[in-house]
Design a protein around this motif. Structure first.
Motif, PDB file in Angstrom:
ATOM      1  N   CYS A   1       2.113   1.889  -8.292  1.00  0.00           N
ATOM      2  CA  CYS A   1       2.174   1.305  -6.949  1.00  0.00           C
ATOM      3  C   CYS A   1       3.353   1.838  -6.136  1.00  0.00           C
ATOM      4  O   CYS A   1       3.326   1.821  -4.911  1.00  0.00           O
ATOM      5  CB  CYS A   1       2.249  -0.218  -7.042  1.00  0.00           C
ATOM      6  SG  CYS A   1       0.738  -0.920  -7.701  1.00  0.00           S
TER       7      CYS A   1
ATOM      8  N   THR B   1      -0.512   3.979  -1.228  1.00  0.00           N
ATOM      9  CA  THR B   1      -1.633   3.776  -2.147  1.00  0.00           C
ATOM     10  C   THR B   1      -2.857   3.317  -1.357  1.00  0.00           C
ATOM     11  O   THR B   1      -2.761   2.963  -0.182  1.00  0.00           O
ATOM     12  CB  THR B   1      -1.328   2.682  -3.197  1.00  0.00           C
ATOM     13  OG1 THR B   1      -1.300   1.408  -2.546  1.00  0.00           O
ATOM     14  CG2 THR B   1      -0.002   2.935  -3.894  1.00  0.00           C
TER      15      THR B   1
ATOM     16  N   LEU C   1      -4.504   0.692  -2.073  1.00  0.00           N
ATOM     17  CA  LEU C   1      -4.653  -0.762  -2.181  1.00  0.00           C
ATOM     18  C   LEU C   1      -4.701  -1.370  -0.779  1.00  0.00           C
ATOM     19  O   LEU C   1      -3.901  -1.016   0.091  1.00  0.00           O
ATOM     20  CB  LEU C   1      -3.489  -1.370  -2.978  1.00  0.00           C
ATOM     21  CG  LEU C   1      -3.742  -1.547  -4.484  1.00  0.00           C
ATOM     22  CD1 LEU C   1      -4.091  -0.225  -5.148  1.00  0.00           C
ATOM     23  CD2 LEU C   1      -2.530  -2.168  -5.162  1.00  0.00           C
TER      24      LEU C   1
ATOM     25  N   LEU D   1      -2.394  -4.904  -8.094  1.00  0.00           N
ATOM     26  CA  LEU D   1      -2.880  -4.182  -9.268  1.00  0.00           C
ATOM     27  C   LEU D   1      -2.816  -5.115 -10.474  1.00  0.00           C
ATOM     28  O   LEU D   1      -1.773  -5.708 -10.755  1.00  0.00           O
ATOM     29  CB  LEU D   1      -2.004  -2.937  -9.507  1.00  0.00           C
ATOM     30  CG  LEU D   1      -2.353  -2.096 -10.722  1.00  0.00           C
ATOM     31  CD1 LEU D   1      -3.692  -1.389 -10.545  1.00  0.00           C
ATOM     32  CD2 LEU D   1      -1.260  -1.072 -10.994  1.00  0.00           C
TER      33      LEU D   1
END
Lengths: 289, 786
Positions: A116, A158, A160, A166
């Motif tokens: 991350c 990232t 995300l 995560l």
């Protein structure tokens, strides 16, 4: 640094709720080996810290029903090292993670945090990419699975979505005579940041390589899956010509920068050199296992 | 010469001279019970943080402290104007060094805080004093500096060129000194007539010193006595006291009490006065409370003086037999933005004094400029010109041997000064008193399994590695000993305290000094204490530096002991009711000659404490405060042999074998001496393979943390094989030669010669330090391309 809220929820739903509600003002705390350093240096000033270590799923190491491993995103390198079988099956993944920092750092630092943080030179990520690991993430809109190589999108970035955390890495079951390895090049003009990292995961049938995945770190804005290098190895006896071809594929895949840690020419060349050496180690281990 | 070594059965006593006694201070240090400067906390102390220039060069128009001074906890903010108003003086470089035209050093005064210009990134501009260090740090960020940036120059060669940015109106060409030694015409002729000339351009890379303990200082002031006290880590409190009292505060030295506890490394860097010390002392007086300042590591990179940074052309002339006929070294030394007390010496006089090394050399010329640049000041760093000069010479010899097709050992043999030629008056003005250079090289060659090299090289090749071997012979000229105190005090509790003005900043002086005293006077080793770091105790003190402490304090202790013995003989004669002439001193005891009537030093001290009824003309105690006058430089020397492997695919260098034979003269404690050699080699290895302080074109330090600046770790270092071939010095009472800096002098050339040896088959002729993997790899690529 006076207005920081800290929460340490015990369930994932609470963690996601708190993280999403902060709308970008929050940071996730696992081992803290990146976050706390960044906060001290004034690089980040989170309004909320969500400590995920109390969420059981994020700190667990489990066998999957299929015979693979599921590793919680907050599991530290030192804890993974002590697992009775993980390191035998995935020595390359483990050595990548435990190249990071000192003994003290390894007691805190997690592969999840390493992913991350989004560094192109993250040492634990090429091993996971080569392993074909799947990242599980959970956010306000539920849970999804993505290949690890699709998580980083650039230095510090990232894929995300806002509010997503995560959760874990799932590593597939291993056929017999499979193994992996990770090598990195640190030129020691500085501390411990790789100028090239290379992970290779192989399955062998006698002297023939029947399956391969190759990943490179620190040579492009993200950790790379180098499929051409893997193709050059599969269904060969890992002879010099095949290794040369795979090394060339690695060099070709590089898109590095010139900086004070290494030039483009050097990183590109060493990527190929490391491919050969990492492959040799992985093959040796696979034949032995 | 009275030789304590021979008189007292060398090595026979458990704590005598020559014994590998472990360091007395270590149990305390290892338990975290040391007393470093940052461990000093005084009642009511405030905390100072420096405001530093973010620009390498600029005009300082103003300092706005308005916002900072209202920040929480802030007590005061002092600037250069405040120090000026208080009448404080400046730090000076008083070296008697002369330039080629006889002119003195182009001296520029250094105020503690900049007033007109800033001259390097990190140049201190103000000190913020607050109730806590955090408050001071936060407030320091609120101080607004109005600086008009000027073009900067960071490279010495560039700074000396016409048109370069000028740091000082009073210094033309940024040149602090234009130094020249030697007969230029004769040297020119020798080069013209030479059968072979070897020439190398050599960078001596800039080093960040990286002492484990960052600098720290606590200043306090007693209004009643008008006395200052400075707790600080340094290399000698007597010198620090005098510098601060005489140059800066214009007070009697006894009003400047300097106290040093444990010091976590210095290597030359902590020797001089620094702006921060002046600031905390003045602030303590102004505020009426102690003020403490401790650097953080990021600050250390900018504010601690750096080391090395020379840019030289080295040339060697040889006749047809390979005999050296002349050596010439010309170039530049970067002294940074200000001179320290010693910094012009390294690229000039110290290079000259050491370049001659162990070789017969008819002619030598050193012509070099010490040049100001917009960088952190450079000062002495482990060796201070000694490793640099030996490095130039040994790289020249190795290169000449390769060019002329002569074996490098044979070439050295033909030129080494023989024992029969000693005393030897060298062309650089040094007079070598002792040494056996050929034997030492031969022993080093044998210890390194010279003949096994070919097989090892073949074995390396099988693994795809390039093996190289390099030799580094060296000879260093240690700092001469000036006045040094030898104090011996018999304490009320039975302890015996040595008081001397050298200073231990990590070497471990207590043990070897106690060994000298124990052997000489027979007082129990475990009852011996050492005081060095309290200026109120000292009547003289030259500090530590230039590898001279064992010669200085060792000699001072021996001479002071002789006075103790003289006093003791008089008292013992009275006790035994005999004549002084009848008392002999042997094995730690006074004895009536030819009888069994004896009294040890310890017993006599005990009787004196108990109260002896003595006539008025006899001393009341055995304590002595003595000043040892002087001893000339000594010449430690040796030969290092390094073997390494290069991975041609990555450029990674791994040291495989390392052998050395050294002549440190009389060795008081072989354990500590070997440790000094190890440490010196590792620092040399760092410079050779890893360390490099780099500035960008604007004068920003790019290598400002350990993310970008590598120092060696244990895993980078091989095991060392250490041997001694001692030829005691004739010029000091101990016969010691000093060992502190020799490791660097031997390791730079042996490592770099080995590296070039490994790469020579590919066509590589020279590679500059630090030989990082990238640089080695690039050298291999360009050699292949050529």
């Amino acid at each position: 640094m006076t207005d920081i809220q800290y929460v340490a929820p015990s369930t994932l739903d609470e963690a996601v709720g708190a993280y999403a509600a902060a709308k970008g003002a929050a940071r996730i705390l696992a081992g803290g080996t990146d976050l706390l350093v960044q906060m001290r240096a004034g690089m980040v000033k989170p309004g909320l810290i969500v400590d995920i270590k109390k969420v059981a799923e994020l700190s667990a190491i489990e066998k999957t029903p299929e015979g693979g491993f599921r590793i919680g995103a907050a599991v530290s390198g030192a804890v993974l090292e002590e697992h009775p079988t993980f390191g035998k099956v995935w020595p390359g993944v483990l050595e990548g993670l435990n190249l990071i920092g000192s003994t003290q750092v390894q007691g805190r630092a997690s592969a999840g945090g390493n992913l991350c943080n989004g560094s192109p030179a993250a040492d634990s990520i090429p091993g996971l990419v080569a392993a074909g690991a799947i990242a599980t993430v959970q956010g306000p809109n539920g849970r999804r699975n993505i290949p690890v190589e699709q998580v980083p999108t650039g230095p510090g970035k990232t894929s995300l979505a806002p509010g997503e955390i995560l959760v874990s890495f799932t590593l597939p079951p291993r056929p017999a005579h499979s193994s992996d390895a990770y090598l990195r090049m640190i030129p020691r003009t500085e501390m411990d940041i790789a100028v090239v990292g290379c992970a290779v995961s192989l399955t062998m049938d006698g002297d023939t390589c029947t399956a391969a995945r190759v990943s490179l770190g620190a040579v492009a804005p993200t950790v790379l899956l180098v499929e051409d290098a893997a193709k050059a190895l599969v269904l060969t006896k890992l002879d010099d010509a095949s290794l040369d071809k795979a090394a060339a594929a690695c060099s070709a895949a590089c898109n590095p920068i010139d900086d004070k840690r290494g030039t483009i020419a050097y990183r590109t060349k060493v990527a190929g050199v490391l491919l050969k050496r990492t492959t040799a180690i992985a093959a040796e281990r696979a034949k032995g296992g | 010469m009275d030789s304590v070594v021979e008189d007292n059965q060398l090595g026979m006593m458990k704590y005598g001279i020559g014994q590998p006694v472990t360091r007395s201070e270590d149990p305390k240090l290892l338990r975290g019970e040391g007393n470093y400067t940052d461990d000093v906390n005084l009642d009511g102390q405030a905390y100072g943080v420096m405001v530093r220039s973010p620009y390498a060069h600029g005009t300082l128009n103003g300092i706005d402290t308005a916002e900072a001074s209202t920040a929480p906890g802030v007590i005061a903010i002092l600037t250069g104007a405040d120090l000026d108003a208080a009448g404080l003086g400046t730090m000076k470089c008083g070296l008697p060094l002369k330039g080629r035209d006889g002119s003195p050093i182009n001296y520029v005064p250094r105020p503690a805080l900049a007033t007109d210009k800033v001259r390097y990134v990190g140049d201190p501009v103000a000190i913020v004093i607050a109730e806590t260090a955090t408050q001071a740090r936060d407030a320091a960020e609120l101080v607004e500096l109005d600086i008009d940036p000027l073009p900067a120059v960071t490279d010495a060669r560039a700074a000396a060129e016409a048109g370069a940015p000028q740091l000082y109106d009073s210094v033309s060409g940024n040149t602090a000194i234009d130094f020249q030694y030697g007969d230029t015409a004769k040297v020119d002729t020798a080069f013209k007539e030479a059968s072979h000339q070897t020439r190398l351009n050599i960078r001596n890379n800039r080093i960040v010193v990286s002492a484990m303990e960052p600098r720290s200082a606590v200043g306090s002031f007693d209004a009643a006595s008008e006395g200052y006290t400075l707790n600080v880590g340094c290399q000698g409190v007597f010198g620090m006291m005098n510098t601060l009292a005489k140059q800066v505060f214009n007070i009697e030295p006894e009003k400047m009490h300097v106290v040093t506890g444990n010091v976590g490394g210095s290597f030359g860097m902590k020797a001089g006065a620094y702006p921060e010390y002046i600031c905390v002392l003045h602030a303590a007086k102004v505020l009426g409370r102690p003020v403490k300042w401790t650097d953080d590591r990021s600050g250390s990179f900018l504010s601690d003086c750096h080391g090395r940074d020379h840019d030289m052309t080295a040339e060697l002339a040889l006749d047809a037999d390979g005999k050296f006929t002349a050596l010439r070294i010309t170039g530049y030394g970067n002294v940074g933005a200000f001179l320290t007390a010693v910094s012009p010496m390294m690229p000039t006089m110290n290079t000259l004094k050491n370049a001659n090394s162990v070789y017969r050399l008819p002619l030598i010329e050193v012509a070099s400029k010490a040049v100001f640049t917009n960088t952190t000041p450079v000062t002495a760093y482990r060796g201070a010109g000694r490793p640099e000069a030996n490095y130039y010479m040994e790289r020249l010899i190795e290169t000449a041997a390769r060019e002329m097709g002569i074996d490098a050992i044979e070439l050295r043999r033909r030129n080494q000064i023989l024992p029969s030629e000693i005393p030897y008056a060298a062309a650089n003005g040094m007079n070598y008193d002792s040494g056996d250079f050929p034997t030492i090289m031969q022993k080093a060659v044998e210890a390194s399994d010279w003949d096994g090299f070919a097989a090892r090289k073949a074995e390396s090749e099988k693994r795809g590695k390039l093996r190289g071997r390099g030799v580094g012979c060296y000879l260093e000229v240690t700092a001469p000993v000036q006045e040094e105190m030898g104090g011996i005090r018999f304490e009320e509790n039975g302890d015996v305290t040595i008081i001397t003005g050298t200073l231990d900043y990590g070497q471990g002086h207590w043990t070897p000094f106690a060994q000298v005293l124990h052997q000489k006077l027979g007082v129990p080793f475990e009852r011996i204490r050492l005081i060095q770091g309290d200026s109120a105790e000292l009547i003289a003190g030259g500090g530590t530096g230039g590898s001279k402490s064992i010669m200085a304090s060792g000699a001072a202790i021996l001479e002071a002991s002789d006075i103790v013995i003289d006093k003791g003989k008089k008292i013992a004669a009275h006790v035994f009711e005999t004549a002084v002439e009848d008392i002999v001193f042997e094995g730690g005891a006074f004895q009536v000659a030819g009888t069994d009537r004896t009294v040890t030093v310890t017993e006599l001290a005990e009787q004196l404490r108990g109260g002896l009824d003595l006539p008025e003309d006899l001393p009341r105690d055995l304590s002595v405060k003595h000043i040892f006058d002087a001893a000339p430089s000594a010449f430690p020397n040796g030969c290092h042999v390094c073997e390494l492997e290069v991975d041609p695919d990555t450029g990674v260098v791994e040291i495989d074998r390392y052998n050395m034979v050294n002549d440190f003269g009389t060795v008081v404690n072989p354990l500590l001496v070997e440790g000094q050699a190890h440490g010196g080699i590792v620092q040399g290895l760092g410079q050779a393979l890893m360390e490099n302080a780099v500035y960008d074109s604007e004068g920003q330090l790019q290598t400002g943390s350990y993310m970008d600046y590598a120092v060696p770790r244990a895993s980078d270092v091989p095991s060392f094989t250490f041997a001694t071939h001692a030829v005691p010095a004739t010029t000091n009472p101990l016969g010691a030669k000093g060992c502190g800096e020799a490791g660097c002098a031997g390791s730079l050339p042996s490592i770099m010669n080995a590296l070039v040896d490994a790469l020579a088959p590919l066509g590589v002729k020279h590679i500059d330090m630090p030989a990082t993997p990238e640089k080695v790899w690039a050298a291999i690529q360009s050699a292949k391309a050529a």
